[in-house]
Design a protein around this motif. Structure first.
Motif, PDB file in Angstrom:
ATOM      1  N   GLU A 166      -5.252   3.655   2.407  1.00 56.21           N
ATOM      2  CA  GLU A 166      -5.974   2.937   1.357  1.00 56.21           C
ATOM      3  C   GLU A 166      -4.986   2.537   0.271  1.00 56.21           C
ATOM      4  O   GLU A 166      -4.190   3.360  -0.177  1.00 56.21           O
ATOM      5  CB  GLU A 166      -7.041   3.866   0.779  1.00 56.21           C
ATOM      6  N   ILE A 167      -5.016   1.272  -0.104  1.00 50.00           N
ATOM      7  CA  ILE A 167      -4.163   0.804  -1.204  1.00 50.00           C
ATOM      8  C   ILE A 167      -5.066   0.397  -2.361  1.00 50.00           C
ATOM      9  O   ILE A 167      -6.017  -0.368  -2.154  1.00 50.00           O
ATOM     10  CB  ILE A 167      -3.340  -0.442  -0.805  1.00 50.00           C
ATOM     11  N   GLU A 168      -4.805   0.911  -3.529  1.00 48.54           N
ATOM     12  CA  GLU A 168      -5.458   0.391  -4.728  1.00 48.54           C
ATOM     13  C   GLU A 168      -4.354  -0.143  -5.618  1.00 48.54           C
ATOM     14  O   GLU A 168      -3.409   0.584  -5.932  1.00 48.54           O
ATOM     15  CB  GLU A 168      -6.216   1.498  -5.460  1.00 48.54           C
ATOM     16  N   THR A 169      -4.504  -1.395  -6.037  1.00 50.04           N
ATOM     17  CA  THR A 169      -3.376  -1.975  -6.758  1.00 50.04           C
ATOM     18  C   THR A 169      -3.853  -3.030  -7.746  1.00 50.04           C
ATOM     19  O   THR A 169      -4.892  -3.663  -7.540  1.00 50.04           O
ATOM     20  CB  THR A 169      -2.355  -2.571  -5.761  1.00 50.04           C
ATOM     21  N   ALA A 170      -3.108  -3.181  -8.829  1.00 55.33           N
ATOM     22  CA  ALA A 170      -3.391  -4.235  -9.796  1.00 55.33           C
ATOM     23  C   ALA A 170      -2.087  -4.633 -10.452  1.00 55.33           C
ATOM     24  O   ALA A 170      -1.244  -3.784 -10.745  1.00 55.33           O
ATOM     25  CB  ALA A 170      -4.372  -3.734 -10.850  1.00 55.33           C
ATOM     26  N   SER A 171      -1.903  -5.954 -10.652  1.00 55.59           N
ATOM     27  CA  SER A 171      -0.659  -6.375 -11.275  1.00 55.59           C
ATOM     28  C   SER A 171      -0.804  -6.479 -12.802  1.00 55.59           C
ATOM     29  O   SER A 171       0.174  -6.688 -13.500  1.00 55.59           O
ATOM     30  CB  SER A 171      -0.164  -7.687 -10.669  1.00 55.59           C
ATOM     31  N   GLU A 172      -2.035  -6.398 -13.294  1.00 47.88           N
ATOM     32  CA  GLU A 172      -2.299  -6.283 -14.731  1.00 47.88           C
ATOM     33  C   GLU A 172      -3.394  -5.235 -14.869  1.00 47.88           C
ATOM     34  O   GLU A 172      -4.164  -5.037 -13.937  1.00 47.88           O
ATOM     35  CB  GLU A 172      -2.891  -7.595 -15.300  1.00 47.88           C
ATOM     36  N   ASP A 173      -3.501  -4.640 -16.060  1.00 51.07           N
ATOM     37  CA  ASP A 173      -4.662  -3.786 -16.286  1.00 51.07           C
ATOM     38  C   ASP A 173      -5.909  -4.650 -16.086  1.00 51.07           C
ATOM     39  O   ASP A 173      -5.935  -5.801 -16.516  1.00 51.07           O
ATOM     40  CB  ASP A 173      -4.676  -3.261 -17.739  1.00 51.07           C
ATOM     41  N   GLY A 174      -6.923  -4.135 -15.424  1.00 48.57           N
ATOM     42  CA  GLY A 174      -8.161  -4.916 -15.262  1.00 48.57           C
ATOM     43  C   GLY A 174      -8.537  -5.045 -13.809  1.00 48.57           C
ATOM     44  O   GLY A 174      -8.597  -4.057 -13.091  1.00 48.57           O
ATOM     45  N   PRO A 175      -8.766  -6.301 -13.378  1.00 50.90           N
ATOM     46  CA  PRO A 175      -9.207  -6.466 -12.006  1.00 50.90           C
ATOM     47  C   PRO A 175      -8.067  -6.162 -11.030  1.00 50.90           C
ATOM     48  O   PRO A 175      -6.933  -6.554 -11.261  1.00 50.90           O
ATOM     49  CB  PRO A 175      -9.601  -7.945 -11.929  1.00 50.90           C
ATOM     50  N   GLY A 176      -8.442  -5.463  -9.973  1.00 48.29           N
ATOM     51  CA  GLY A 176      -7.435  -5.133  -8.970  1.00 48.29           C
ATOM     52  C   GLY A 176      -8.067  -5.179  -7.600  1.00 48.29           C
ATOM     53  O   GLY A 176      -9.179  -5.680  -7.421  1.00 48.29           O
ATOM     54  N   THR A 177      -7.342  -4.635  -6.629  1.00 48.69           N
ATOM     55  CA  THR A 177      -7.790  -4.751  -5.240  1.00 48.69           C
ATOM     56  C   THR A 177      -7.736  -3.404  -4.550  1.00 48.69           C
ATOM     57  O   THR A 177      -6.814  -2.627  -4.798  1.00 48.69           O
ATOM     58  CB  THR A 177      -6.849  -5.711  -4.472  1.00 48.69           C
ATOM     59  N   ARG A 178      -8.718  -3.147  -3.711  1.00 45.80           N
ATOM     60  CA  ARG A 178      -8.623  -1.991  -2.825  1.00 45.80           C
ATOM     61  C   ARG A 178      -8.652  -2.484  -1.383  1.00 45.80           C
ATOM     62  O   ARG A 178      -9.557  -3.241  -0.996  1.00 45.80           O
ATOM     63  CB  ARG A 178      -9.779  -1.025  -3.047  1.00 45.80           C
ATOM     64  N   VAL A 179      -7.637  -2.082  -0.616  1.00 47.13           N
ATOM     65  CA  VAL A 179      -7.601  -2.441   0.801  1.00 47.13           C
ATOM     66  C   VAL A 179      -7.728  -1.154   1.598  1.00 47.13           C
ATOM     67  O   VAL A 179      -7.004  -0.194   1.345  1.00 47.13           O
ATOM     68  CB  VAL A 179      -6.267  -3.134   1.177  1.00 47.13           C
ATOM     69  N   ARG A 180      -8.677  -1.158   2.535  1.00 47.34           N
ATOM     70  CA  ARG A 180      -8.801   0.009   3.414  1.00 47.34           C
ATOM     71  C   ARG A 180      -8.403  -0.417   4.814  1.00 47.34           C
ATOM     72  O   ARG A 180      -8.707  -1.528   5.254  1.00 47.34           O
ATOM     73  CB  ARG A 180     -10.255   0.492   3.460  1.00 47.34           C
ATOM     74  N   ALA A 181      -7.709   0.490   5.505  1.00 46.90           N
ATOM     75  CA  ALA A 181      -7.302   0.177   6.876  1.00 46.90           C
ATOM     76  C   ALA A 181      -7.235   1.468   7.664  1.00 46.90           C
ATOM     77  O   ALA A 181      -7.087   2.544   7.097  1.00 46.90           O
ATOM     78  CB  ALA A 181      -5.934  -0.507   6.881  1.00 46.90           C
ATOM     79  N   ALA A 182      -7.366   1.339   8.965  1.00 43.30           N
ATOM     80  CA  ALA A 182      -7.228   2.514   9.829  1.00 43.30           C
ATOM     81  C   ALA A 182      -6.620   2.058  11.135  1.00 43.30           C
ATOM     82  O   ALA A 182      -6.953   0.974  11.640  1.00 43.30           O
ATOM     83  CB  ALA A 182      -8.581   3.171  10.085  1.00 43.30           C
ATOM     84  N   ALA A 183      -5.715   2.861  11.670  1.00 42.16           N
ATOM     85  CA  ALA A 183      -5.055   2.562  12.934  1.00 42.16           C
ATOM     86  C   ALA A 183      -4.553   1.121  12.969  1.00 42.16           C
ATOM     87  O   ALA A 183      -4.624   0.436  13.980  1.00 42.16           O
ATOM     88  CB  ALA A 183      -6.015   2.819  14.105  1.00 42.16           C
ATOM     89  N   GLY A 184      -4.056   0.652  11.848  1.00 43.04           N
ATOM     90  CA  GLY A 184      -3.409  -0.651  11.822  1.00 43.04           C
ATOM     91  C   GLY A 184      -4.331  -1.820  11.543  1.00 43.04           C
ATOM     92  O   GLY A 184      -3.879  -2.945  11.373  1.00 43.04           O
ATOM     93  N   ALA A 185      -5.640  -1.594  11.476  1.00 42.75           N
ATOM     94  CA  ALA A 185      -6.549  -2.713  11.265  1.00 42.75           C
ATOM     95  C   ALA A 185      -7.206  -2.606   9.892  1.00 42.75           C
ATOM     96  O   ALA A 185      -7.663  -1.531   9.498  1.00 42.75           O
ATOM     97  CB  ALA A 185      -7.617  -2.728  12.355  1.00 42.75           C
TER      98      ALA A 185
END
Ligand SMILES: Nc1ncnc2c1ncn2[C@@H]1O[C@H](COP(=O)(O)OP(=O)(O)OP(=O)(O)O)[C@@H](O)[C@H]1O
Ligand SMILES: [Mg+2]
Length: 595
Positions: A117-136
């Motif tokens: 799981e990646i949670e990331t933001a390039s500024e304080d505020g809106p950001g993104t969460r990406v979930r993946a398993a076994a490469g997908a």
């Protein structure tokens, strides 16, 4: 004739999931490799704080949070694709790459064998969460968070049971995570690091201003205080760091840290080169703690040879190792490196009385002690040290060295074995034999490496009958003996005629010295030239030095003191034992119950 049977090609390009799993085999060996890759990504993103939380030795979860530059939504998804990297674009960028990562392989490889799981933001505020398993990728959401990135890796190898079986227990995996994080902590002292295991805080390191401060924070003060500074430049190579004082080696656990161009690496060759510098200062078999950082020009080193980038290839390995050896050797030569009893200070004359000052070994070394007869009283005064002083040294440095070199405090001989003197901080005892051995050793080494020793012609040549192995040892080292000042003539068979002998001091027993040295050398033909020089110099020094029990005149004591001050390692004899023991006034007062 039958038609060819296999019309279908047997070669296929692997689908990317399989390719990622294969890459994972190289990059992701165990939880520690996950920690390493995630922390390196955080550092590459310019993080100033990195928090690492590990559960069950990383077998169930590794989570690394940073306050670095973060990723956009598109990049966060792309980061999981193979060979997706923001760090290099063209092959030429590989030369001299400064970031930890550059393959664009770590995240997809980890992801292919875990739930990520990646949670990331390039500024304080809106950001993104990406979930993946076994490469997908299984989901992309918008979230709110502070600038930076958190990557969480769970259930490592859940879809690769064969690899999961190779994982060791949580304790052992945790140990290797600690090893990696220690290396990071020592190299990236600018970064605030926190580490927890199973919810318990383990390390909390504020940014440190120096390597010594970080070592103190990681290993404790007692180790940090045992270390002396290394700092040396040769050509384009800069070696710095900290190494253990010879007298302390073996006191605690041994620690080793090597970094090259800001990257922690394992490099047995560099470690061995550092250890070589301890020759003749510690007993064989003991291994010192060393923390060394090398900075080389980018084209002198290739960091791109190992999948986890923990090994490097040098263009001139031998040369680099010699630079390291010399740098450490010089560091051990400073008085700072002397003895567990504290820094040894030598008194230096002043207009009225004397002050205690640290002798700057560099300055002493700048003025070569004259070659002949250090035991002749005042010999050191006759030579003009300023002559040998390199132009770059200032005149005052030369004069200071001169003053220091020719000064000895009032000395007393005890039990015909020790010389004693007092100064501001306490009483200092010098073992006369060990001290003289050190003096002669260095003198003989200089002579063996660059010149002829003064010698004394005997009125009547001395005849020596040798055993076959002794005469073989003599023949093998004949030239070296001559450089040391022995003038010897073969006299047929196993008989030698000795015409001249070196003159280290008036009580020198040349015959005994020669015999004992030959005995020590028999059966030692294969030694390399450098070690052969050292062995010969050490043996002759040991045999030629004054012994315990020799009564010394005041002038002799003084000459010995002055000569010892001018050696590179005054506090150690050639076997690694102390030549100097210091008893501080504090210690004495404690013993007498005065405080
Ligand atoms: N913590 C992070 N903060 C910001 N960007 C990140 C972070 N982690 C990964 N990235 C981005 O994702 C990309 C892919 O990361 P990945 O670790 O897979 O490859 P890399 O670091 O470029 O090379 P390597 O495989 O040698 O580590 C990086 O190039 C970077 O742009
Ligand atoms: Mg990376």
């Amino acid at each position: 004739m039958a038609a060819p049977t296999h019309t279908v090609s047997r070669i296929r390009v692997l689908d990317s999931a399989v390719a990622d799993q294969i890459a994972a085999g190289e990059v992701v060996e165990r939880p520690a490799s996950v920690v390493k890759e995630l922390v390196e990504n955080a550092l590459d993103a310019g993080a100033t704080t990195v928090d690492i939380a590990v559960t069950e030795g990383g077998r169930s979860n590794v989570r690394v949070s940073d306050d670095g530059q973060g990723m956009s939504r598109d990049d966060a998804v792309l980061a999981l694709a193979r060979h997706a990297t923001s760090k290099i674009r063209v092959a030429e960028d590989l030369v001299g790459v400064r970031s930890f990562g550059f393959r664009g392989e770590a995240l997809p490889a980890i992801c292919s064998v875990s739930e990520l799981e990646i949670e990331t933001a390039s500024e304080d505020g809106p950001g993104t969460r990406v979930r993946a398993a076994a490469g997908a990728v299984t989901g992309v959401d918008e979230i709110a968070r502070r600038r930076g990135t958190t990557v969480s890796v769970s259930r490592l190898f859940f879809n690769a049971p064969a690899r999961q079986r190779f994982l060791r227990g949580a304790r052992s995996e945790w140990r290797s995570i600690v090893e990696h994080l220690t290396a990071v902590a020592l190299t990236r002292r600018d970064v605030r690091l926190t580490v927890s295991h199973d919810g318990k805080p383990v390390l909390s390191l504020p940014p440190a201003s120096s390597l010594r401060a970080r070592i103190a924070a990681v290993y404790g003060n007692s180790l940090a205080e045992r270390l002396v500074d290394v700092d040396d430049v040769a050509g384009t190579t800069h070696v710095s760091g900290l190494v253990e004082r010879p007298a302390d080696v073996g006191v605690g656990s041994r620690r080793v840290h090597i970094a090259i161009n800001g990257r922690a690496v394992r490099d047995g060759g560099i470690v061995r080169a550092a250890e070589l510098a301890y020759r003749s200062t510690i007993p064989a078999g003991l291994r010192p703690s060393v923390f060394l950082e090398l900075v080389l020009s980018a084209d002198a080193v290739d960091v791109n040879v190992h999948p986890a980038k923990s090994e490097v290839r040098f263009r001139d390995r031998w040369g680099i190792e010699r630079v390291v050896e010399n740098a450490v050797r010089r560091a051990l030569g400073t008085f700072d490196a002397a003895g567990t009893l504290g820094r040894v200070s030598w008194p230096v004359p002043r207009a009225e009385g004397f002050e205690v000052a640290e002798v700057d070994v560099e300055t002493l070394r700048a003025s070569e002690p004259p070659d002949e007869g250090i035991f002749a009283p005042d010999a050191t005064l006759d030579g003009d040290p300023a002559d040998a002083t390199a132009e770059s040294r200032s005149q005052t440095a030369g004069e200071q060295a001169d003053a220091r070199q020719s000064y000895a405090p009032p000395l007393i001989q005890l039990r015909r074995t020790y010389l004693m003197f007092e100064h501001d901080e306490g009483v200092v005892l010098i073992d006369q034999h060990s001290a003289h051995e050190r003096v002669l050793f260095e003198q003989f080494m200089r002579v063996l490496e660059c010149g002829d020793a003064p010698s004394q012609r005997l009125l009547f040549p001395m005849t020596l009958h040798l055993a076959p192995d002794e005469s073989e040892a003599f023949e093998a080292n004949r030239e070296l003996f001559e450089r040391l000042g022995f003038e010897i003539e073969g006299f047929g068979g196993h008989t030698l005629l000795v015409h001249s002998v070196p003159m280290p001091h008036p009580r020198f027993d040349a015959e005994r010295c020669l015999r004992e040295t030959l005995a020590a050398l028999t059966g030692d033909r294969a030694a390399a030239a450098a070690t052969r020089h050292e062995k010969l110099a050490a043996t002759v020094a040991c045999k030629a030095a004054i012994k315990a029990g020799d009564l010394l005149s005041p002038a002799e004591m003084r000459a010995l003191f002055i000569a010892l001050s001018a050696t590179t390692l005054p506090a150690h004899d050639v076997h690694g034992r102390s030549t100097i023991v210091r008893l501080s006034w504090d210690e004495l007062e404690r013993r007498f119950g005065r405080r």
